[in-house]
Design an enzyme around this catalytic site. Structure first.
Site, short mmCIF file in Angstrom:
data_model
loop_
_atom_site.label_atom_id
_atom_site.label_comp_id
_atom_site.label_asym_id
_atom_site.label_seq_id
_atom_site.Cartn_x
_atom_site.Cartn_y
_atom_site.Cartn_z
N ASN A 130 0.80 -1.23 0.00
CA ASN A 130 0.00 0.00 0.00
C ASN A 130 0.83 1.28 0.00
O ASN A 130 0.38 2.32 -0.47
CB ASN A 130 -0.93 -0.01 1.23
CG ASN A 130 -1.51 1.36 1.51
OD1 ASN A 130 -2.42 1.82 0.82
ND2 ASN A 130 -1.00 2.02 2.54
N TYR A 172 3.81 10.04 -11.33
CA TYR A 172 2.99 9.20 -10.44
C TYR A 172 2.15 8.23 -11.26
O TYR A 172 2.09 7.02 -10.95
CB TYR A 172 2.11 10.11 -9.60
CG TYR A 172 1.13 9.41 -8.70
CD1 TYR A 172 1.54 8.81 -7.51
CD2 TYR A 172 -0.23 9.36 -9.02
CE1 TYR A 172 0.64 8.18 -6.67
CE2 TYR A 172 -1.14 8.73 -8.18
CZ TYR A 172 -0.71 8.13 -7.02
OH TYR A 172 -1.61 7.51 -6.20
#
Length: 253
Positions: free
Chosen positions: A86, A151
């Site tokens: 995560n 990203y």
């Protein structure tokens, strides 16, 4: 819906806050032994003290040696059956101002952090009767957004890894999936909201609306909604679900 097998050991990277903490807490509630991993011992200890996890391990996922040492320590306590990769971070900039250092930072944390974690747990996981790997990617892994090219590229890489690794693991009891949240009500998105306010002069409510407009439901996703999707993927009833990138985004993609 089938739940988890008896008391699996789950490791959640970036498990001290936001989506990671919600996932850790959901796994604890489902009967898992949970180790949360992150950079801040204080944040992790607070999660453990609050009952959102049982153990904490301090490491930066972008540091391969540190991450693998921390995972080895957690595995020595109890073999890891579930990996929730995560941990991540987001930086925004126009592509023309996105230098190689920015791309490297985004790849190191958001992609190589997943690679290193999977490499650390997979040898011990693949020969046991049950294993789950879930990467927390993003809708940015399924589509583009302006001003976050680095990203988005890193999150697309995560999806490619998940799809390829799932095929390699198809003959084992390990499934490999990704969940792809849209804009979620977390500290990470709070930083984006602050950035919008600073650059545009908009109010907080207007900045939130700017992000929420991407979601056809007109809202931010909650960390618990992402955790619920992850918990289902970790259940024994999801054994035929692998190689998937599941959007938790109100219909955005």
């Amino acid at each position: 819906m089938s739940g988890l097998p008896h008391s699996p050991h789950a490791l959640v990277t970036g498990g001290g806050r936001g989506i990671g903490r919600a996932i850790a807490s959901a796994l604890v509630g489902a009967g898992a032994t949970v180790t949360v991993l992150g950079r801040s011992a204080a944040v992790l200890d607070e999660a453990v003290n609050a009952g959102a996890a049982h153990f904490a391990a301090v490491a930066d996922v972008s540091n391969e040696a540190s991450l693998k040492a921390a995972i080895a320590g957690a595995s020595a306590r109890k073999p890891i059956d579930i990996l929730i990769a995560n941990a991540g971070s987001a930086e925004s900039a126009p592509f023309a101002k996105s230098d190689s250092a920015l791309f490297s930072r985004m790849m190191d944390v958001n992609f190589m952090g997943v690679v290193h974690a999977v490499q650390a747990v997979l040898p011990g996981m693949k020969d046991r009767p049950y294993g789950r790997i879930v990467a927390v990617a993003s809708t940015a892994g399924l589509k583009g957004y302006a001003y976050v090219s680095a990203y988005a590229a890193a999150k697309h890489a995560v999806i490619g890894l998940v799809r390829s690794l799932a095929l390699e693991m198809a003959g084992s009891n390990v499934t490999v999936n990704a969940v792809c949240p849209g804009f979620t009500d977390t500290d990470l998105v709070a930083g984006s909201i602050d950035n919008i306010m600073k650059k545009t002069g908009r109010t907080r409510e207007q900045a939130i609306a700017e992000l929420a407009k991407h979601n056809p439901q007109g809202r931010l996703v909650t960390p618990q909604e992402v955790a619920d999707a992850v918990l289902w993927l970790c259940g024994e009833g999801a054994s035929a679900i692998t190689g998937q990138a599941i959007a938790v985004a109100g219909g955005e993609v």
